[in-house]
Design an enzyme around this catalytic site. Structure first.
Site, PDB file in Angstrom:
ATOM      1  N   ASP A 150     -11.285 -10.322   3.359  1.00 43.46           N
ATOM      2  CA  ASP A 150     -10.435  -9.262   3.908  1.00 43.46           C
ATOM      3  C   ASP A 150     -10.492  -8.111   2.904  1.00 43.46           C
ATOM      4  OD1 ASP A 150      -8.326  -7.551   4.528  1.00 43.46           O
ATOM      5  OD2 ASP A 150      -7.032  -9.165   5.252  1.00 43.46           O
ATOM      6  N   ARG A 175     -12.999  -4.418  28.333  1.00 40.73           N
ATOM      7  CA  ARG A 175     -12.719  -5.529  27.417  1.00 40.73           C
ATOM      8  C   ARG A 175     -13.997  -6.052  26.776  1.00 40.73           C
ATOM      9  NH1 ARG A 175     -12.590 -10.188  28.947  1.00 40.73           N
ATOM     10  NH2 ARG A 175     -11.663  -9.849  30.993  1.00 40.73           N
ATOM     11  N   TYR A 197      -2.173 -11.732   2.819  1.00 38.47           N
ATOM     12  CA  TYR A 197      -1.267 -10.956   3.675  1.00 38.47           C
ATOM     13  C   TYR A 197      -0.356 -11.920   4.447  1.00 38.47           C
ATOM     14  CZ  TYR A 197       0.084  -7.678   7.375  1.00 38.47           C
ATOM     15  OH  TYR A 197       0.783  -6.898   8.258  1.00 38.47           O
ATOM     16  N   LYS A 202      -4.962   0.590   8.241  1.00 39.44           N
ATOM     17  CA  LYS A 202      -4.528   1.036   6.915  1.00 39.44           C
ATOM     18  C   LYS A 202      -5.376   2.207   6.425  1.00 39.44           C
ATOM     19  CE  LYS A 202      -1.701  -2.423   7.343  1.00 39.44           C
ATOM     20  NZ  LYS A 202      -2.041  -3.748   6.851  1.00 39.44           N
TER      21      LYS A 202
HETATM   22  C1  PLP Z   1      -2.107  -5.020   7.366  1.00 39.58           C
HETATM   23  C2  PLP Z   1      -3.029  -6.070   6.899  1.00 39.58           C
HETATM   24  C3  PLP Z   1      -3.560  -7.006   7.808  1.00 39.58           C
HETATM   25  C4  PLP Z   1      -3.196  -7.004   9.277  1.00 39.58           C
HETATM   26  O1  PLP Z   1      -3.604  -5.833   9.910  1.00 39.58           O
HETATM   27  P1  PLP Z   1      -2.888  -5.265  11.231  1.00 39.58           P
HETATM   28  O2  PLP Z   1      -3.758  -4.109  11.597  1.00 39.58           O
HETATM   29  O3  PLP Z   1      -1.494  -4.876  10.852  1.00 39.58           O
HETATM   30  O4  PLP Z   1      -2.898  -6.354  12.239  1.00 39.58           O
HETATM   31  C5  PLP Z   1      -4.442  -7.952   7.323  1.00 39.58           C
HETATM   32  N1  PLP Z   1      -4.771  -7.998   6.016  1.00 39.58           N
HETATM   33  C6  PLP Z   1      -4.273  -7.121   5.114  1.00 39.58           C
HETATM   34  C7  PLP Z   1      -4.694  -7.231   3.687  1.00 39.58           C
HETATM   35  C8  PLP Z   1      -3.385  -6.124   5.524  1.00 39.58           C
HETATM   36  O5  PLP Z   1      -2.887  -5.263   4.629  1.00 39.58           O
END
Ligand code: PLP
Length: 393
Positions: free
Chosen positions: A180, A55, A108, A205
């Site tokens: 982000d 962890r 998001y 992603k």
């Molecule tokens: C999918 C996504 C998230 C969250 O990511 P996870 O890996 O699903 O927790 C945050 N910001 C954006 C822009 C996303 O497309």
């Protein structure tokens, strides 16, 4: 009967030695690491080197972090168990009750929820403003504003934020800017180079790219912020699994190639869709009719990425007909996979809004978002064209 000395298979015998080394990063699932003696353990804690407990850190997370660091121009990036836990670690590590966080108004879905429901429960306040309008962002700054969270490209309307304006505003006001960068990826935009304090990713992603690992990433150039975010990650247990990190590293090796291929196809698909009579609107940053076209061209170096959206005439009935006529294209609420995926915000990410609320964002029943994958462009365009034709009532 002769008695054999007791042996135990639970005593690990170690790893066979070899002069040659594996070419592939080994998968290291060990949760604990044994030290030779208390002095050595002590030294390890003092120097913050090596591993003690997974962890707190493990080799597969470190290898993955170093590779994403190279892409983002960062150092000592942190891997988290998901994109949401990357954002969660930033909030939990850096905010306290009474702080205000300003968000872009089309974040998001789960980020919006975190800001509208969870942060207020912990004593923070939040509000939202349009990140394509820096004057609106400026007007929303309060004396207690500690942080701004924005996405460079909005989901699903692919609006491009005024990053230069917002970065200058954050610097002027002494507010932390968190970007982000999931949609844009470091191939289109590098937030730290541009002056942001913190970059976060859903590695799930495009970076990992195969929809088989859920992970996040955070980086900052400020060592004090880094320590606080890392402590939140470790203390709240937001940390990643070695296997997911191992899969993501493997996926990341082809990230550049995948993105280039998907982006080239996205440009062609946007053009093909725009020529179809059943389509009323195509949203893609390199198209001159994109609402932020000039800004996008400057900010993203002329690149458009792999995401595009379009609006189909004929409402929900046409939307149903489209997905049924394209069974080869996964109708699934994710993005960045090797295969093209289609999402319908009115029935998924934006179903919680009223029809008027959706209309204000330009999201009708005929609105689709496409995450373009790496399949053959001709094949994808033929499938989409056939599916759109099937919506004619
Ligand atoms: C999918 C996504 C998230 C969250 O990511 P996870 O890996 O699903 O927790 C945050 N910001 C954006 C822009 C996303 O497309």
């Amino acid at each position: 009967m002769t008695k054999t000395p007791p042996t135990s298979i639970v005593r690990r015998t170690g790893w066979p030695t070899s002069v040659s080394r594996p070419v592939v990063t080994p998968l290291q699932p060990s949760v604990v690491y044994a030290s030779p003696d208390p002095d050595a353990l002590d030294a390890q804690y003092m120097e913050k080197s090596g591993y003690t407990y997974a962890r707190e850190g493990h080799p597969n997370a470190e290898v993955l972090a170093q590779k994403i660091d190279m892409l983002e121009g960062a150092k000592n990036g942190i891997i988290t168990g998901s994109g949401m836990s990357a954002i969660g670690a930033v909030f939990l590590g850096l905010l306290k009750a009474g702080d205000h966080v300003l968000g872009g108004d089309q974040l998001y879905g789960r980020s919006l929820r975190l800001m509208t429901q969870d942060l207020p429960r912990l004593g923070m306040t939040t509000s939202f403003a349009d990140p394509t309008d820096v004057a609106a962002m400026r007007a929303a700054i309060r004396p207690e504003t500690r942080m701004i969270l924005v996405e460079v490209m909005s989901n699903p309307t692919i609006r491009v934020a005024d990053m230069e304006g917002i970065t200058a505003l954050a610097q002027e006001k002494g507010v932390l800017l968190v970007v982000d960068n999931t949609f844009t990826t470091p191939r289109l935009y590098r937030p730290l180079d541009a002056g942001a304090d913190i970059v976060v990713h859903s590695v799930t992603k495009l970076l990992a790219g195969h929809s088989d690992a859920t992970l996040g990433y955070v980086a900052t150039r400020d060592p004090d912020l880094r320590t606080k975010i890392n402590d939140a990650n470790v203390t709240w247990g937001l940390t990643p699994s070695p296997f997911d990190c191992w899969l993501a590293e493997r996926g990341l090796h082809s990230f550049d190639l995948r993105l280039d291929r998907a982006e080239a196809t996205a440009g062609k698909l946007a053009e093909a869709l725009a020529g179809l009579p059943q389509i009323s609107r195509v949203i893609y940053p390199t198209r001159p009719d994109h609402p932020d076209h000039n800004r996008a061209m400057g900010l993203l170096g002329g690149r458009g990425g792999n995401m595009l959206s379009f609006e189909l005439k004929g409402g929900r009935a046409a939307a149903n007909a489209l997905t049924r006529a394209a069974p080869e294209i996964a109708f699934a609420p994710t993005l960045g996979d090797v295969g093209t995926t289609l999402s319908h915000p009115a029935s998924s990410s934006h179903r919680g809004l009223t029809p008027e609320g959706r209309a204000a964002l330009g999201i009708s029943e005929g609105f689709f978002r496409v995450s373009v994958g790496i399949e053959d462009a001709g094949l994808l365009i033929a499938e989409m064209t056939k599916a759109v034709a099937a919506t004619k009532s």
